[in-house]
Design an enzyme around this catalytic site. Structure first.
Site, PDB file in Angstrom:
ATOM      1  N   LYS A 135       3.202   4.471  -1.122  1.00 18.80           N
ATOM      2  CA  LYS A 135       3.313   5.433  -2.209  1.00 18.80           C
ATOM      3  C   LYS A 135       4.664   6.111  -2.055  1.00 18.80           C
ATOM      4  CE  LYS A 135      -1.312   5.076  -1.428  1.00 18.80           C
ATOM      5  NZ  LYS A 135      -1.891   4.362  -0.278  1.00 18.80           N
ATOM      6  N   LYS A 160      -3.152  10.840   5.360  1.00 19.83           N
ATOM      7  CA  LYS A 160      -2.921  10.064   6.576  1.00 19.83           C
ATOM      8  C   LYS A 160      -1.849  10.802   7.386  1.00 19.83           C
ATOM      9  CE  LYS A 160      -3.697   6.877   3.022  1.00 19.83           C
ATOM     10  NZ  LYS A 160      -5.097   6.669   3.071  1.00 19.83           N
ATOM     11  N   ASP A 200      16.738  10.062  -8.735  1.00 23.26           N
ATOM     12  CA  ASP A 200      18.205  10.183  -8.678  1.00 23.26           C
ATOM     13  C   ASP A 200      18.794   9.951  -7.295  1.00 23.26           C
ATOM     14  OD1 ASP A 200      18.613  10.565 -11.357  1.00 23.26           O
ATOM     15  OD2 ASP A 200      18.750  12.758 -11.249  1.00 23.26           O
ATOM     16  N   HIS A 251      -8.226  11.836   2.074  1.00 26.25           N
ATOM     17  CA  HIS A 251      -7.450  10.616   1.881  1.00 26.25           C
ATOM     18  C   HIS A 251      -6.071  10.715   2.536  1.00 26.25           C
ATOM     19  CE1 HIS A 251      -5.308   7.484  -0.622  1.00 26.25           C
ATOM     20  NE2 HIS A 251      -6.376   6.838  -0.216  1.00 26.25           N
ATOM     21  N   HIS A 275       0.819  -1.214   0.000  1.00 24.92           N
ATOM     22  CA  HIS A 275       0.000   0.000   0.000  1.00 24.92           C
ATOM     23  C   HIS A 275       0.852   1.262   0.000  1.00 24.92           C
ATOM     24  CE1 HIS A 275      -3.225   2.660   1.945  1.00 24.92           C
ATOM     25  NE2 HIS A 275      -3.801   2.198   0.859  1.00 24.92           N
ATOM     26  N   ASP A 290       1.323  17.014  20.146  1.00 28.37           N
ATOM     27  CA  ASP A 290       1.985  18.022  20.989  1.00 28.37           C
ATOM     28  C   ASP A 290       2.950  18.921  20.230  1.00 28.37           C
ATOM     29  OD1 ASP A 290       0.661  17.046  23.170  1.00 28.37           O
ATOM     30  OD2 ASP A 290       2.356  15.916  23.969  1.00 28.37           O
TER      31      ASP A 290
END
Length: 465
Positions: free
Chosen positions: A214, A385, A219, A383, A212, A390
């Site tokens: 991404k 996450k 380079d 979408h 899952h 703090d």
């Protein structure tokens, strides 16, 4: 013996066997859900369990990863020696992440937050157009739509310049486009592979256990980490995704290259780790990479989340599209509230996965009861996450707050420790919260009784979602 009696005997044999094998190393709620299904529907239940019930990986893959651990340790030590902060940190979150994901926290990085969906794609294309050596990409969704074709065109230009382009695509996440995007990428000379390929018996594993992550690398000195796939923001009609992505440069990119090297070896057998070099300092951000999933620590992301919640003293901000907390996370939130910690969770009103959303809503009353503030985006799907605690630690990555991300899927998180970067991330989250609408206790109690019944029925499936 009649066929009916034989089938009856088979069902009881399945039930008894399930009692012996299903509970092994599983959370009680997950094991109970599987046992209930198998006891009521023995044959369909055991078939489904064999397909998606075990998160164990093939032995060849475990051996392959174990064989690379010395090289991982060597690279981790080299990165730690490059730390411009100089001394070994005593931060407990850094220790948890290092012991789970094997990589140290490192200073000297540049961090840029990208929240404009199209601007992120445009910047990625610009970076690919400036690549001179290699482009590495891991995408859960890589579509052949206009957005995907824009990235494909940039990769084609890179290949023509002699740039080595390697792409990993999840065939489940990209199911609608997989064959076409695979053909397009191969046609322009990109080395593209499926993660956890479905057709391979040798690589057989749980069918819904997915990569899952991404991750986009250029380079070996520029990296993108976050929640955004290579697909149009509105690829689901009527739903526009909102994302948070970190674009970073500096020594932390070597850690991300190492994660790609593991993923690439798992699918190809080719090890790229010996080609990794550590970029020089490029800024003041202190960052750390956490790869979680069956290859690394299966519960790495959950351990990070629990550590962040348990260590919070004043305020926790969470943005997640899917909110199905397991008992340990719920207990941590309850304890934090007893300490007086304010917890704000931003979700979405959009139902892109109806059963998942219904199961999610079944937790709202419990969260509201303990004093968690819930806000829901009025438009589109949050979408992103993100976790901020703090203003001492921030997390941006691919992991949702559900069982799939907490202990099953391959996920990737970038943990942030420096004050300036966390402040910028907190301001981004605050804007999301301000644009969302609160879910009040009065509003939630006023929903129809039938809705509550349906939500609770959906909740029974939550250990399997």
């Amino acid at each position: 013996m009649s066929w009916g009696l034989a089938y009856y005997a088979l069902e009881w044999a399945i039930r008894i066997t399930a009692l012996l094998i299903v509970p092994v190393r599983k959370p009680a709620a997950t094991a109970t859900s599987w046992l209930l299904l198998i006891f009521f529907l023995p044959v369909p239940g055991i078939v489904l369990y064999l397909a998606i019930g075990s998160a164990s990986l093939p032995r060849w893959r475990t051996r392959q990863f174990t064989a690379r651990l010395p090289e991982f340790s060597k690279l981790a030590n080299s990165i730690a020696r490059e730390d411009p902060d100089g001394s070994k940190s005593e931060d407990l979150t850094e220790k948890v992440v290092a012991n789970s994901g094997l990589m140290p926290a490192i200073g000297g990085n540049n961090l840029e937050l990208l929240v404009d969906y199209q601007a992120m794609i445009d910047q990625l294309v610009t970076d690919i157009d400036e690549a001179s050596e290699r482009v590495h990409m891991v995408a859960y969704i890589f579509a052949s739509d206009s957005t995907g074709k824009k990235v494909v065109a940039a990769l084609e230009r890179a290949v023509k310049r002699g740039v080595q382009c390697r792409v990993l695509v999840d065939p489940i996440g990209s199911a609608h486009w997989f064959r076409e995007i695979q053909s397009m990428l191969r046609g322009i000379g990109v080395d593209v592979r499926a993660t956890l390929a479905l057709h391979s018996l040798r690589r057989w594993t749980r069918r819904d256990l997915r990569n899952h992550r991404k991750l986009y690398l250029i380079d070996g000195d520029t990296a993108y980490v976050g929640s955004q796939n290579i697909v149009a923001a509105d690829f689901r009609p009527g739903i526009v995704n909102q994302e948070v992505v970190v674009r970073s440069q500096g020594p932390v990119v070597a850690e991300l290259e190492a994660i790609f090297a593991v993923d690439w070896q798992n699918e190809t057998g080719e090890w790229l780790g010996d080609k990794i070099s550590i970029p020089k300092a490029a800024g003041n951000a202190r960052l750390q990479v956490l790869a979680s999933g069956p290859d690394f620590s299966p519960e790495g992301f959950r351990s990070l989340l629990l550590q962040v919640i348990h260590s919070a003293c004043s305020r926790i901000l969470i943005v997640t599209p899917y909110l199905i907390p397991d008992p340990s996370v719920l207990a941590a939130m309850k304890l934090a509230r007893l300490r007086g910690v304010e917890i704000v969770i931003a979700v979405s009103r959009v139902r892109d996965h109806p059963i998942v959303h219904l199961a999610q809503e079944s937790y709202y009353s419990e969260l509201l009861d303990i004093g968690v503030q819930l806000v829901a985006a009025r438009d589109g799907l949050l979408h992103a996450k993100v976790v901020v605690s703090d203003r001492q630690v921030g997390v941006v990555g691919s992991g949702n707050l559900d069982i799939r991300s907490l202990i099953l899927n391959d996920e990737l998180s970038l943990v942030i420790y420096d004050e300036a970067s966390i402040a910028a991330l907190a301001e981004t989250v605050e804007r999301m919260i301000e644009s969302a609408g609160p879910i009040s206790r009065t509003e939630w109690d006023a929903r129809p009784k039938l809705a509550r019944v349906v939500e609770n029925l959906a909740r029974l499936t939550s250990p399997l979602l």
